[in-house]
Design a protein around this motif. Structure first.
Motif, PDB file in Angstrom:
ATOM      1  N   ARG A 116       0.837  -1.206   0.000  1.00  0.00           N
ATOM      2  CA  ARG A 116       0.000   0.000   0.000  1.00  0.00           C
ATOM      3  C   ARG A 116       0.867   1.251   0.000  1.00  0.00           C
ATOM      4  O   ARG A 116       0.618   2.211  -0.738  1.00  0.00           O
ATOM      5  CB  ARG A 116      -0.913   0.012   1.234  1.00  0.00           C
ATOM      6  N   SER A 117       1.940   1.220   0.803  1.00  0.00           N
ATOM      7  CA  SER A 117       2.833   2.377   0.871  1.00  0.00           C
ATOM      8  C   SER A 117       3.628   2.544  -0.421  1.00  0.00           C
ATOM      9  O   SER A 117       3.816   3.666  -0.908  1.00  0.00           O
ATOM     10  CB  SER A 117       3.793   2.219   2.053  1.00  0.00           C
ATOM     11  N   ILE A 118       4.092   1.434  -0.987  1.00  0.00           N
ATOM     12  CA  ILE A 118       4.890   1.494  -2.211  1.00  0.00           C
ATOM     13  C   ILE A 118       4.072   2.088  -3.359  1.00  0.00           C
ATOM     14  O   ILE A 118       4.557   2.941  -4.121  1.00  0.00           O
ATOM     15  CB  ILE A 118       5.412   0.092  -2.574  1.00  0.00           C
ATOM     16  N   TYR A 119       2.829   1.647  -3.482  1.00  0.00           N
ATOM     17  CA  TYR A 119       1.976   2.129  -4.566  1.00  0.00           C
ATOM     18  C   TYR A 119       1.222   3.407  -4.207  1.00  0.00           C
ATOM     19  O   TYR A 119       0.498   3.949  -5.033  1.00  0.00           O
ATOM     20  CB  TYR A 119       0.971   1.043  -4.971  1.00  0.00           C
ATOM     21  N   ARG A 120       1.385   3.858  -2.956  1.00  0.00           N
ATOM     22  CA  ARG A 120       0.740   5.086  -2.486  1.00  0.00           C
ATOM     23  C   ARG A 120      -0.776   5.038  -2.680  1.00  0.00           C
ATOM     24  O   ARG A 120      -1.399   5.989  -3.172  1.00  0.00           O
ATOM     25  CB  ARG A 120       1.342   6.303  -3.190  1.00  0.00           C
ATOM     26  N   VAL A 121      -1.351   3.932  -2.276  1.00  0.00           N
ATOM     27  CA  VAL A 121      -2.792   3.755  -2.376  1.00  0.00           C
ATOM     28  C   VAL A 121      -3.446   4.391  -1.151  1.00  0.00           C
ATOM     29  O   VAL A 121      -3.016   4.129  -0.017  1.00  0.00           O
ATOM     30  CB  VAL A 121      -3.151   2.250  -2.435  1.00  0.00           C
ATOM     31  N   LYS A 128     -10.723  -1.285   1.306  1.00  0.00           N
ATOM     32  CA  LYS A 128     -11.871  -1.803   0.570  1.00  0.00           C
ATOM     33  C   LYS A 128     -11.464  -2.959  -0.342  1.00  0.00           C
ATOM     34  O   LYS A 128     -12.114  -4.019  -0.352  1.00  0.00           O
ATOM     35  CB  LYS A 128     -12.499  -0.676  -0.252  1.00  0.00           C
ATOM     36  N   ARG A 129     -10.380  -2.778  -1.095  1.00  0.00           N
ATOM     37  CA  ARG A 129      -9.937  -3.836  -2.012  1.00  0.00           C
ATOM     38  C   ARG A 129      -9.422  -5.043  -1.246  1.00  0.00           C
ATOM     39  O   ARG A 129      -9.662  -6.193  -1.630  1.00  0.00           O
ATOM     40  CB  ARG A 129      -8.848  -3.296  -2.941  1.00  0.00           C
ATOM     41  N   LEU A 130      -8.681  -4.787  -0.151  1.00  0.00           N
ATOM     42  CA  LEU A 130      -8.142  -5.891   0.637  1.00  0.00           C
ATOM     43  C   LEU A 130      -9.274  -6.705   1.253  1.00  0.00           C
ATOM     44  O   LEU A 130      -9.242  -7.946   1.223  1.00  0.00           O
ATOM     45  CB  LEU A 130      -7.213  -5.353   1.718  1.00  0.00           C
ATOM     46  N   ASP A 131     -10.263  -6.049   1.795  1.00  0.00           N
ATOM     47  CA  ASP A 131     -11.382  -6.766   2.408  1.00  0.00           C
ATOM     48  C   ASP A 131     -12.088  -7.649   1.387  1.00  0.00           C
ATOM     49  O   ASP A 131     -12.491  -8.782   1.692  1.00  0.00           O
ATOM     50  CB  ASP A 131     -12.386  -5.779   3.011  1.00  0.00           C
ATOM     51  N   GLU A 132     -12.246  -7.139   0.184  1.00  0.00           N
ATOM     52  CA  GLU A 132     -12.911  -7.920  -0.859  1.00  0.00           C
ATOM     53  C   GLU A 132     -12.094  -9.159  -1.211  1.00  0.00           C
ATOM     54  O   GLU A 132     -12.637 -10.266  -1.318  1.00  0.00           O
ATOM     55  CB  GLU A 132     -13.110  -7.057  -2.111  1.00  0.00           C
ATOM     56  N   ALA A 162      -1.972  -9.252  -3.670  1.00  0.00           N
ATOM     57  CA  ALA A 162      -0.937  -8.216  -3.717  1.00  0.00           C
ATOM     58  C   ALA A 162      -0.919  -7.502  -5.061  1.00  0.00           C
ATOM     59  O   ALA A 162      -0.685  -6.292  -5.135  1.00  0.00           O
ATOM     60  CB  ALA A 162       0.434  -8.844  -3.435  1.00  0.00           C
ATOM     61  N   ALA A 163      -1.207  -8.241  -6.133  1.00  0.00           N
ATOM     62  CA  ALA A 163      -1.192  -7.645  -7.475  1.00  0.00           C
ATOM     63  C   ALA A 163      -2.404  -6.778  -7.743  1.00  0.00           C
ATOM     64  O   ALA A 163      -2.400  -5.981  -8.688  1.00  0.00           O
ATOM     65  CB  ALA A 163      -1.104  -8.757  -8.527  1.00  0.00           C
ATOM     66  N   LEU A 164      -3.436  -6.904  -6.914  1.00  0.00           N
ATOM     67  CA  LEU A 164      -4.693  -6.195  -7.172  1.00  0.00           C
ATOM     68  C   LEU A 164      -4.937  -5.007  -6.241  1.00  0.00           C
ATOM     69  O   LEU A 164      -5.881  -4.245  -6.452  1.00  0.00           O
ATOM     70  CB  LEU A 164      -5.871  -7.166  -7.044  1.00  0.00           C
ATOM     71  N   LEU A 165      -4.104  -4.829  -5.234  1.00  0.00           N
ATOM     72  CA  LEU A 165      -4.383  -3.820  -4.209  1.00  0.00           C
ATOM     73  C   LEU A 165      -4.374  -2.394  -4.755  1.00  0.00           C
ATOM     74  O   LEU A 165      -5.004  -1.507  -4.182  1.00  0.00           O
ATOM     75  CB  LEU A 165      -3.390  -3.960  -3.056  1.00  0.00           C
ATOM     76  N   HIS A 166      -3.656  -2.150  -5.854  1.00  0.00           N
ATOM     77  CA  HIS A 166      -3.623  -0.799  -6.427  1.00  0.00           C
ATOM     78  C   HIS A 166      -4.595  -0.652  -7.594  1.00  0.00           C
ATOM     79  O   HIS A 166      -4.504   0.293  -8.371  1.00  0.00           O
ATOM     80  CB  HIS A 166      -2.191  -0.441  -6.863  1.00  0.00           C
ATOM     81  N   ASP A 167      -5.547  -1.606  -7.713  1.00  0.00           N
ATOM     82  CA  ASP A 167      -6.620  -1.536  -8.708  1.00  0.00           C
ATOM     83  C   ASP A 167      -6.087  -1.414 -10.135  1.00  0.00           C
ATOM     84  O   ASP A 167      -6.382  -0.447 -10.857  1.00  0.00           O
ATOM     85  CB  ASP A 167      -7.546  -0.353  -8.394  1.00  0.00           C
ATOM     86  N   PRO A 168      -5.319  -2.415 -10.608  1.00  0.00           N
ATOM     87  CA  PRO A 168      -4.722  -2.320 -11.948  1.00  0.00           C
ATOM     88  C   PRO A 168      -5.750  -2.500 -13.060  1.00  0.00           C
ATOM     89  O   PRO A 168      -6.784  -3.148 -12.887  1.00  0.00           O
ATOM     90  CB  PRO A 168      -3.721  -3.482 -11.948  1.00  0.00           C
TER      91      PRO A 168
END
Length: 329
Positions: A116-121, A128-132, A162-168
């Motif tokens: 989350r910190s690396i991608y600055r989300v 929200k994405r993590l819970d899903e 991990a690949a989806l947390l920044h909503d790619p």
């Protein structure tokens, strides 16, 4: 539909050095990807398959900016992967079955927080994405477990999260189900199918052809660095496999149902209670054949067996090998 990936005469070669004498060495060029052209539109789910050494992983590495093309070009999400790799990383997700983006000695939840910190989300979006993902992939029991203690199936679910947390916009998967048990595979496939339905573009390379069958409407086949075939799976299947099989379960055993229009072969099981009618696609239809069968015998059930995807790919390779042999004459 707008293009998300465009490969234009994409080529990548490597130079190898060989001993050519006591003091001399000779350099030879090995072409891994040879002038590949294709476009992937937003929202598609595309399978990219081929044997070991065909050029699949090299293509993926060029599309994600890990490798620079020797010639040709690629754009992904409107960016040049090699020159704009950092900007691209925030718009795509990548899962390599044999490489990890998680921290080995940290609990899974802390890996997610670092990403989350690396991608600055923003924290709220991340939660929200993590819970899903946690709910759909059933991660709750092992969020506090160090990554090194996770089973392969648990770790792969963590890798996809991990690949989806920044909503790619694009998710690239290289052997995502390698080594997984049947239950883990099905859980992951269901999640990815749902993700694609909601608009995320998928590009999948795998040797597990059930992944392709389950997830991808379109198939690209590569061998020796060249794309041999590209199109909807159903069309490629119809193009290279000229036969289908009607499986008929009868109310009572019966002699082989020979002589039906378009039927090339009849195989029986269970003493004639089940019959496999192999018919030509160009000679009749399943509906017409079912009508002919019902007119002759009492039927309990029918189904149409399509050729397996590995048979489709095998015939595509065979067709291309035959064409190359004719071209060499």
């Amino acid at each position: 539909m707008s293009a998300l990936i465009v490969a234009d005469r994409l080529r990548r070669s490597f130079h190898l050095s060989h001993r050519a004498g006591l003091l001399r060495r000779r350099r030879t060029e090995v072409v891994a990807v040879d002038s590949v052209d294709f476009t992937v539109n937003r929202g598609e789910a595309v399978g990219y398959v081929g044997p070991n050494g065909a050029g699949k992983s090299t293509t993926i590495k060029m599309l994600t900016g890990i490798l620079t093309p020797s010639s040709g070009s690629a754009t992904v999400c409107g960016l040049d992967p090699a020159r704009q790799r950092r900007a691209l990383a925030s718009r795509i997700g990548v899962v390599f079955g044999q490489r990890s983006q998680l921290w080995w000695d940290l609990p899974l939840s802390e890996s997610f927080e670092l990403l989350r910190s690396i991608y600055r989300v923003p924290r709220e979006d991340h939660r929200k994405r993590l819970d899903e993902c946690v709910e759909l992939l059933e991660l709750t029991p092992f969020l506090a477990t160090p990554v090194r203690q996770l089973s392969l199936g648990q770790r792969m679910r963590g890798e996809v999260t991990a690949a989806l947390l920044h909503d790619p916009e694009l998710l690239v998967l290289d052997e995502p189900t390698i080594g997984l048990d049947l239950e883990s595979k099905e859980r992951l496939r269901s999640f990815l199918a749902d993700l694609n339905q909601r608009g995320t573009t998928l590009l999948l390379t795998t040797h597990d052809l059930d992944d392709i069958e389950r997830l991808c409407g379109r198939l690209m086949v590569i061998d020796h660095g060249r794309v041999l075939a590209d199109g909807p799976l159903a069309e490629l299947r119809a193009e290279v496999v000229t036969e289908r099989t009607l499986v008929v379960d009868l109310v009572e055993p019966h002699a082989p149902l020979d002589g039906l229009p378009g039927v090339r072969e009849v195989r029986t099981e269970l003493g004639g209670l089940r019959q496999h009618l192999v018919f030509g696609r160009a000679e009749t239809t399943a509906a017409a054949l079912i009508s002919a069968v019902v007119a002759r015998v009492a039927v309990h059930d029918v189904s149409v067996a399509e050729p397996e995807i590995d048979e489709v790919i095998r015939r595509l390779y065979k067709r291309t090998s035959a064409a190359d042999a004719v071209g060499d004459l």
